[in-house]
Structures are given as structure tokens and as C-alpha cells.
Scaffold this active site. Sequence first.
Site, short mmCIF file in Angstrom:
data_model
loop_
_atom_site.label_atom_id
_atom_site.label_comp_id
_atom_site.label_asym_id
_atom_site.label_seq_id
_atom_site.Cartn_x
_atom_site.Cartn_y
_atom_site.Cartn_z
N CYS A 210 33.91 89.42 26.93
CA CYS A 210 34.22 90.74 27.49
C CYS A 210 35.69 91.14 27.39
CB CYS A 210 33.73 90.85 28.94
SG CYS A 210 34.49 89.72 30.10
N HIS B 135 34.18 90.02 35.36
CA HIS B 135 33.75 90.73 34.15
C HIS B 135 34.65 91.95 34.00
CE1 HIS B 135 31.20 92.20 31.02
NE2 HIS B 135 30.69 93.19 31.72
N SER C 230 28.76 91.89 27.00
CA SER C 230 28.24 91.08 28.10
C SER C 230 26.98 90.38 27.61
CB SER C 230 27.90 91.96 29.30
OG SER C 230 27.15 91.25 30.27
#
Length: 243
Positions: free
Chosen positions: A69, A104, A121
Site C-alpha cells: 500500500c 493501511h 490492498s
Amino acid sequence: CVQPSVPPVPNYKLSMSIPEWLQAIQTYMKMLQYNHTGTQFFEIRKTRPLSGLMETAKEMTRESLPIKCLEAVILGIYLTNGQPSVERFPISFKTHFSGNYFHHVVLGIYCNGRYGSLGMSRRSDLMDKPLTYRTLSDLIFEFEDSYRKYLHSVKKVKIGLYVPHEPHSFQPIEWKQLVLNVSKMMRTEVRKELEKFARDMRMKILKPSSAHSPMKERPRGKSLSPRRRQGSPQRRACRRDKS
């Protein structure tokens, strides 16, 4: 032996609409694939100047290796440079699931009064979002709802500033200008904070907080995005990014 095919780097054409261009970039990133190997192929130090990170992005296009990510955010910035109508800014999530915390990050996009995102992702609904959200809070709540499907509760959301379109800039990316402890806030309160911040961003009146306090390096820990299974080898594959 057969050489693996290298996906061509997308080129913007004048005939393309911005949503089509963003889709081409996202398709390219998906062709590189998500990195499940447990080895980080590219070192991304968040405190580096933008110019250095853009060199790393160039390397990503040359090497065509799978990415995670954080690399996707840097690559997304690199590929959207030179499109002044497209504003880019990092959005980071800290979530909790089954006793563990996860980090994330995606690249928020603002263009023509609409919000969306680019990213990578393990989960298809935790990366790119179409450029259709009327407000920043609508986009953030969409991610929150997606996380809920995987029983992840969002604890914190961090929003950075617009990234300059000058690829040779020596300033670092501002990763966390706004930090919201969303798990302790009502949605109405979160919306109000996000909309005020979004308005200030559009008016370009915010200054990087890192100008006052240099970002500290944080220890690396767990995963960047939700895992598929508790016992899978991916458990140790994706380390926590500095948050």
C-alpha cells in the site's frame, strides 16, 4: 525461459477524462500485483524529500515488482504528477481486529468537486474508490464501512496535505496534518472535522505540521491491511508502516 511480461506504464492522452486516467493508473498498479512475499522490494522512508520518493517510483516502473500500500501511494503520486486539476493527499487508517492493530494507507484524490482514491490492498474494497464522493467524509465513511465487513474497527484516521506537483521538490510529504481518533467520536463530529479540514485544504491555507516538529521514526510492527486468515503465512508478510 519465457520472460514475464512487463506492464506498460500508462500515458495520459488528451482524449481521456480524469476518471478514465485514474482508472488506467489503478489498472497498471493491479497488473504489478499486491506483494504477498514478505519481502519489501522498495524502501520507502516517509521523511524523504518528494524528489527522492519520485526516483523510487521510477524504479518501481522499471522493475515491475509487486507492491504494497505505501509503495502504491508513492507510485500514484508519480503517475498523476503534471495533472494540476488532480489534487493528491495521503489517507492513513489504524484498525483493530482480533487483538491486533493494523495500518493501511491510500492516496486520496480530489478533482472537480469530487473525491476518490488510488491504492493497493489484499482487499479489493480497501484500495481504489471511484471519483464520485461529494465530500471527504463520504469517502472516509465508505472505507470505514468496507473495514466493517472484515470485522475491523477503525481507530484512527490521518489525513495529509495536498502533495505538490513539482517532482523535484525537496519538501517531504505531509502524512498526518489531521489526526482523528474516530473510535471515540460521533460520526457527526467526524464529518464536521473532516469537512472543515477539506475546506481549508481546498483554500490552500494549511501549512505542514512537520515544519514545526520533525517527524519521528516509529518502530515497525504489524500488517498494513487486513489479512485473509489468521494462520496464513501473510501474517508475517506485511509489516506495519510508520504511522
